[in-house]
Structure formats: C-alpha cells, structure tokens
Enzyme design. Sequence first.
Site, PDB file in Angstrom:
ATOM      1  N   SER A   1      67.778  32.964  39.004  1.00  0.00           N
ATOM      2  CA  SER A   1      67.010  33.036  37.769  1.00  0.00           C
ATOM      3  C   SER A   1      67.903  33.264  36.544  1.00  0.00           C
ATOM      4  O   SER A   1      68.681  32.400  36.176  1.00  0.00           O
ATOM      5  CB  SER A   1      65.944  34.130  37.919  1.00  0.00           C
ATOM      6  OG  SER A   1      65.032  34.104  36.849  1.00  0.00           O
TER       7      SER A   1
ATOM      8  N   ASP B   1      78.130  24.415  31.904  1.00  0.00           N
ATOM      9  CA  ASP B   1      77.833  23.182  31.166  1.00  0.00           C
ATOM     10  C   ASP B   1      78.645  23.065  29.885  1.00  0.00           C
ATOM     11  O   ASP B   1      79.056  21.969  29.494  1.00  0.00           O
ATOM     12  CB  ASP B   1      76.341  23.119  30.832  1.00  0.00           C
ATOM     13  CG  ASP B   1      75.501  22.611  32.000  1.00  0.00           C
ATOM     14  OD1 ASP B   1      76.078  22.364  33.070  1.00  0.00           O
ATOM     15  OD2 ASP B   1      74.276  22.473  31.835  1.00  0.00           O
TER      16      ASP B   1
ATOM     17  N   LYS C   1      66.464  29.364  41.584  1.00  0.00           N
ATOM     18  CA  LYS C   1      65.146  29.810  41.122  1.00  0.00           C
ATOM     19  C   LYS C   1      65.021  29.464  39.632  1.00  0.00           C
ATOM     20  O   LYS C   1      65.569  30.148  38.784  1.00  0.00           O
ATOM     21  CB  LYS C   1      64.992  31.314  41.356  1.00  0.00           C
ATOM     22  CG  LYS C   1      63.559  31.842  41.223  1.00  0.00           C
ATOM     23  CD  LYS C   1      63.193  32.235  39.815  1.00  0.00           C
ATOM     24  CE  LYS C   1      61.839  32.926  39.749  1.00  0.00           C
ATOM     25  NZ  LYS C   1      61.429  33.208  38.360  1.00  0.00           N
TER      26      LYS C   1
END
Length: 550
Positions: free
Chosen positions: A295, A306, A320
């Site tokens: 999460s 990224d 998740k």
Amino acid sequence: MRRNSLIAIVILGASCLAGGFLGTTLQADAERPEDELRTFSRVLALVEDNYIGETDSREMVKNAILGMLRSLDPHSNYLDPESFTEMRDEQRGRFSGLGIQIAKRGRDKPLTIIAPIDDTPAARANLQAGDVIFKIEGEETIELTVQDAVRRLKGDKGTKVTVTIKRPGLAEMFDVTLVRDDIPINSLRVAYMLDDTTGFLRLSNFTSTTARELDEAMARLDQQGMQRLVLDLRGNPGGLLEQAVQVSERFIEGGKLLVYTRGRVPEADEDYVARDGVERVEYPLIVLVDHSSASASEIVSGAIQDHDRGLVVGQPTFGKGLVQRVIPLRDGGALAVTTAKYYTPSGRLIQRDYTDLDHYYFDEPSDDPANPYSGFAIDPEDVDALANREVFYTASGRTVYGGGGITPDYLVKSPRGSKLFSRMFRENAFFDFAVQYAAAHPDLERGFRPAERFVADFKSFLAKRGFEYSEEEFADDAAMIAIRARAQVSRVRWGADEESRVLAEGDPVVQKALTLFDEANRLAQAGRRGTPGSENDRAELVGSPVSSPQ
C-alpha cells in the site's frame, strides 16, 4: 420485540446488504434492493424461528455483511466499534496507556514486556525488558491473550492501573501503580548512522505523524554527518495515503506526479503532485522492500523508482493498490469500502490479481536460490512471463512492469534461518537469554564484540532450560544464531537502534544497498531529464536505460 430488533438491525445494515448469496428459490422476483432486503429479513427470521441451536441476530447480520464485502475484494471490510477505535488510534499516532511493548509466545506462556517506550509511564516506573506482568489489578494474566491484556492496560488519560511484576533475578514479585498518559505510536522504528556517512531509517507504517517523524530523524542524522540514506520499508503494511505522498515529496522535486487514483465516481479521481516549498533531501537514496511492504510503502517505493530518484532493493512488494474510504456507522463501527485504485507516476497499477484469495494472502516468492525470480518477481530473461506484463518506463528510460507490486531494481533475498532458528524464536530463547546476559554483564558497551565464550554461554542457557537440538543443526546456523543473540542483548540494554545496527552486519539486503550509492546517484541525475510513462508515452522519454531491474 424480537421483530422490532430485527428490523432495526436490517435498517442499520441497509446500505451494505445486497442479494446474490441467497439460494435461487428465495431470490425469485427479487429485482430491486428493497426486495432483496425483504428476502434477507425473511431468511434471518426463519433461521431464528427454526434453527436447531441458539442464534444471535446481530452476529449473523455482522457475518452476512462481512461475507458480502469479502465477495467484492480482499480489502473492503466492516470494522466493529472496537476495531474502528483501534484503527483511529493508530492513524492518529497516539492513544492513552502505559507505554510498553508486550508479547506472549504461547497460550501457556507469561505476558512479558519486550520493551518500555521512552518517556512514558512504564519507562518512568523503571519497568524493564523481560519483566513478566503476572497480574493486572489482581487478576492473573496467564489466561489472557495479548489483545485482552492491551485492552485492560489501555484507558483514559489520568486513570490508574496496578500491575504485579515478576522480574528475573528477584525472588519476590512487586506491585507497580501507573497513571495512564498519552502514548505516541511512532512510525519510525529506528534511526541511526550505519557508518560515518550513511543514515538508516525504518518506517513501520504510515500514520498522521509519519512525515514529521521522518523530518525530525533526518535532521538528527544530518547533524551526525549523514550524506546518503537507506530507507527501510520492509514489513511496512502501509497506512494513510496522504502520508505516503508527504514522505515521497521529501525526495522528489516539486511539480512532479507522485501517485494518482482512479475510481468509478469522479470524486475518486485524484492526482497527487509534490508541492513546492517542501524541504527536500538531495543525497543518494536506497529503498529496501519485501513481500510485506504494501500500500503506502508501494506508493513511496514506486514513486522513487519511476522518477529514478533512488534504487529499490530487496524482494517484490505485496501488490496492494486499492484505496478504501472509511465511513462511520451508527453502531460505532465503520465501513471500509474500496473506491479507487492507485497507480505509480509511470501508470503502473500496483494492485495484483486477487481472484484466488489463498494465493493472494499466503503465497510468497520462492525460497529456491536457483530460481529467485519465481513467485512475484520478474526474471528479465523470461520472455513468456514478460509477455503478459504491461511495459512502462522510468524517467531515465529504464523498463519497469505493471501487473502488481513493485519489483526491486536489485533482487536480494533475506535469510530465514533453519527450523532450529525459528524454534528458538518461538520459544523466546533469544530474548530470555539476553535478559539474563545483560543483567550478568553490567559493564557492556555499545557495539560490544563478544568473546568466544558468548556462544558457549548461550548453549549453556539452552541446556539449563532443556532446549534440545543437535550440534549439526546448531553448526548450520551458528553465525546467524550468534548475531541474533548479540542483537537481542543490544536491544535489551540500549534499545531498537542498537539491535538494528547489529543485525545490519549480517543482513544481505543492507549490505547490498551499501554498494549501490554511486549508481543511485548517477540514476537520480539521469532521471531529472525525463518523465515516467507507459509505452504510449515512450516518445517523451529520454535516452537509453541507465540500468534495468536485476
């Protein structure tokens, strides 16, 4: 009266209940929600009137709600009033109590203090690691679960509770009366210098105080000479999305996308962008993750990966990526319902497949050292596996893959130890030995290097308590056993920071991270020139990949 009670229960759950789990005969002509609720009410009444055993209407309705929500996804849930209160306490980062970490290693094992929290009633009363809480308000604790004990020890600020303590080395038990006070629930478990220039921070979850705790810890480590950072998110199950965003923007410059959510209703669509004016950390960064990182942990590690702000090391994360809205209910509980999915800046969906819940909750990456890419990891040479994964690109043009979780840039497995090592943990051998050893060696200094006698002392301790093992078993795990025993002594004497520092010496994930800072620094510089995205955005990305996931 029973019928009125039943109607009240059904009305209370009306916004949550739906058909679909009833038999086809009972569902006939149930085309509207009101018809389905009538059918549910009728079934409940028939069960109450005809079932062979005793029934509890409220419990059956609660279970029906839980069953309905579990049919949607793994994370929509009903929280009873007690669970909802505990969740809010954790998210606020504070509750009223004594300030001790307690554990019980088995049903017939004593309730034991693992550690007092600094500047709390327990610490001020000089409660110590290894103390056994024999009684709470005169009631013996041997039959209590940890949860039962916590509920008795927590209470309103300013109220008193008396505990009876049995301390190793003392023949007589003694009573301690403590006044409950506000207890911080810290997200930051450890913060210390691994060496002269490397800071190490571990976040255990994301609560309302996480970003502030991180700022304070980094300021302390800056004063100690920190020039590079290891951020440990292993075992971190997540928490508040807003705190994941605030932690991410400590490392990623203003104006850049950190995470975005998309749902069925427009209100669920949000783009979270790093704010201007936030004091940012510029030094090289390594993030550690494992299969229990979920999460909010995946939001942070995904944003850093990224944007090429740092390298991610460890094992693939849990996957998740569902966002829950928590809606309070009249009974004091709450409904946690999934309203959106969240995506990394490149567009990767973090949520993995959950059609098989046994696989979702219990499967883990393979322990086979010959095939470390099985489970949730990606083997860069496995063409068939990659063919089913959506391709995305980081800011510098590196390839990453969607389909669930964050695959580290460097896959490194943590040793789990043998059955003997696990049994020592289960039977509390390390902790009990550490309590005795620390008491018998009051002159120990931080960073102590035990003499050869240390392992012999541990074996002698095991023999006295009747702990059976073979010499072959012990020899196979001797190095891991020794470092764990020394770390536990350090925890008992000086706290969690010192324990973590000792464990880092034998942690292959940490040791790998220490070799990667030059690469992380180069990657961060390259990432400044581009924007992460999907295959459709490829033309906007710059250059060739700096490196690919290992």
